[in-house]
Design an enzyme around this catalytic site. Structure first.
Site, PDB file in Angstrom:
ATOM      1  N   ARG A 185      68.316  65.743  63.210  1.00  0.00           N
ATOM      2  CA  ARG A 185      69.536  64.946  63.297  1.00  0.00           C
ATOM      3  C   ARG A 185      70.278  65.145  64.614  1.00  0.00           C
ATOM      4  O   ARG A 185      71.212  64.409  64.925  1.00  0.00           O
ATOM      5  CB  ARG A 185      70.457  65.279  62.119  1.00  0.00           C
ATOM      6  CG  ARG A 185      69.811  64.991  60.775  1.00  0.00           C
ATOM      7  CD  ARG A 185      70.735  65.326  59.617  1.00  0.00           C
ATOM      8  NE  ARG A 185      71.934  64.519  59.624  1.00  0.00           N
ATOM      9  CZ  ARG A 185      72.901  64.621  58.703  1.00  0.00           C
ATOM     10  NH1 ARG A 185      72.804  65.516  57.739  1.00  0.00           N
ATOM     11  NH2 ARG A 185      73.970  63.845  58.768  1.00  0.00           N
ATOM     12  N   ASP A 214      47.143  46.989  67.165  1.00  0.00           N
ATOM     13  CA  ASP A 214      46.035  47.515  66.358  1.00  0.00           C
ATOM     14  C   ASP A 214      45.196  48.539  67.121  1.00  0.00           C
ATOM     15  O   ASP A 214      45.109  49.695  66.735  1.00  0.00           O
ATOM     16  CB  ASP A 214      45.141  46.388  65.838  1.00  0.00           C
ATOM     17  CG  ASP A 214      44.163  46.900  64.797  1.00  0.00           C
ATOM     18  OD1 ASP A 214      44.584  47.663  63.908  1.00  0.00           O
ATOM     19  OD2 ASP A 214      42.966  46.569  64.878  1.00  0.00           O
TER      20      ASP A 214
END
Length: 305
Positions: free
Chosen positions: A243, A177
């Site tokens: 990619r 967090d």
């Protein structure tokens, strides 16, 4: 940061307080130190009085060679300046003249039994950490294969769930967090968790879990250097994702560039495994091997035949 109080400094380093004024006016504002040997000889043209003053065996023995009046005069010349305090090392005797001038000018006197050089190294490391540039980021920090991986992304994208899966696979949680980040020497970023929420993880639908209790002390770590940033984002069908990995991306945190991967999230993708591969791949790049570049070179060689 404006500085730390002399009381906090003494408590953190377990120093003996020889004399402390009721309301010390100065704070420690720099990690630099000064051994006032040359000032004790009378040279004050350049006196870094804003630094903590360290009296070791050399300075102590020099003072021992002076008569009482001369010793008092030279100590007073130093204590006239608004020094944050004086630390006497090796548990040496504190001369009465030092205490006298500390009372006269409201200066703090501390003492340690540690040798001077070792003590200086210790407090420089401590003060460098205290005064390091810092920030807090919303994310999760996990140690993966010895690398600090900072996982970022919008709320609900799956950061904590991915961290939990990594812990199950044998990696260690550092922070969830809120990740407190400091820039320490050589551009290294040190990430840790706020003390209040350390070792806790929030999983939607379950709530707060204690990783240390559930998985043991081997599943958590207090801090880790940040080596890689993974940004998780919801899959966008209209966006073209990398990619090949030829284009290097970086996240700049506290003016330090950290390698970064953007990982699209959609059902069926094993994010924990992908992050493991990203960490291994980043390690290979650090060692000089780039798989995408290697493939590109092979393609070019094949085209040239």
């Amino acid at each position: 940061m404006n500085g730390i109080t002399i009381d906090q400094f003494a408590e953190e380093l377990d120093l003996e307080i020889i004399y402390r004024p009721d309301n010390p006016e100065t704070k420690i504002t720099t990690s630099d130190l000064n051994r006032p040997g040359i000032q004790l000889t009378g040279y004050f043209e350049y006196f870094p009085h804003k630094r903590l003053q360290i009296i070791g065996k050399v300075e102590w023995n020099y003072l021992a060679t002076l008569g009482d009046k001369e010793k008092e005069r030279r100590i007073e010349e130093i204590f006239k300046y608004p020094i944050p305090g004086v630390v006497i090392t090796r548990e040496l005797e504190v001369y009465p003249e030092i205490i006298q001038m500390a009372k006269k000018y409201n200066r703090t006197i501390l003492r340690t039994d540690i040798a001077t050089t070792k003590f200086i190294n210790k407090i420089i490391n401590y003060l460098d950490d205290v005064f390091a540039p810092k920030t807090t980021m919303h994310g999760v920090l996990v140690e993966v294969f010895g690398m600090g991986v900072l996982i970022l992304g919008k709320s609900g994208v799956g950061k904590s769930e991915t961290a939990l899966e990594l812990v199950k696979r044998g990696h260690r949680l550092v922070a969830d967090d809120a990740v407190e980040i400091k820039r320490i020497e050589d551009g290294i970023l040190k990430g840790t968790s706020p003390e209040l929420i350390r070792h806790f993880l929030e999983i939607r639908g379950i709530g707060i879990i204690d990783i240390k209790r559930l998985y043991g002390v081997g599943a958590v770590k207090t801090w880790e250097a940040i080596d890689l940033v993974i940004e998780l984002e919801f899959w966008d069908e209209k966006k073209e994702y990398d990619r090949l990995g030829m284009d290097e991306q970086y996240a700049q945190i506290l003016k330090v560039d950290i390698p970064k991967y953007v990982i699209p999230v959609k059902p069926g993708r094993n994010l924990a495994m992908i992050i493991e591969v990203a960490a291994r791949n980043n390690r290979e790049k650090q060692m000089g091997y780039n798989a995408a570049q290697e493939l590109s070179n092979k393609v070019l060689m094949e085209m040239e035949k």
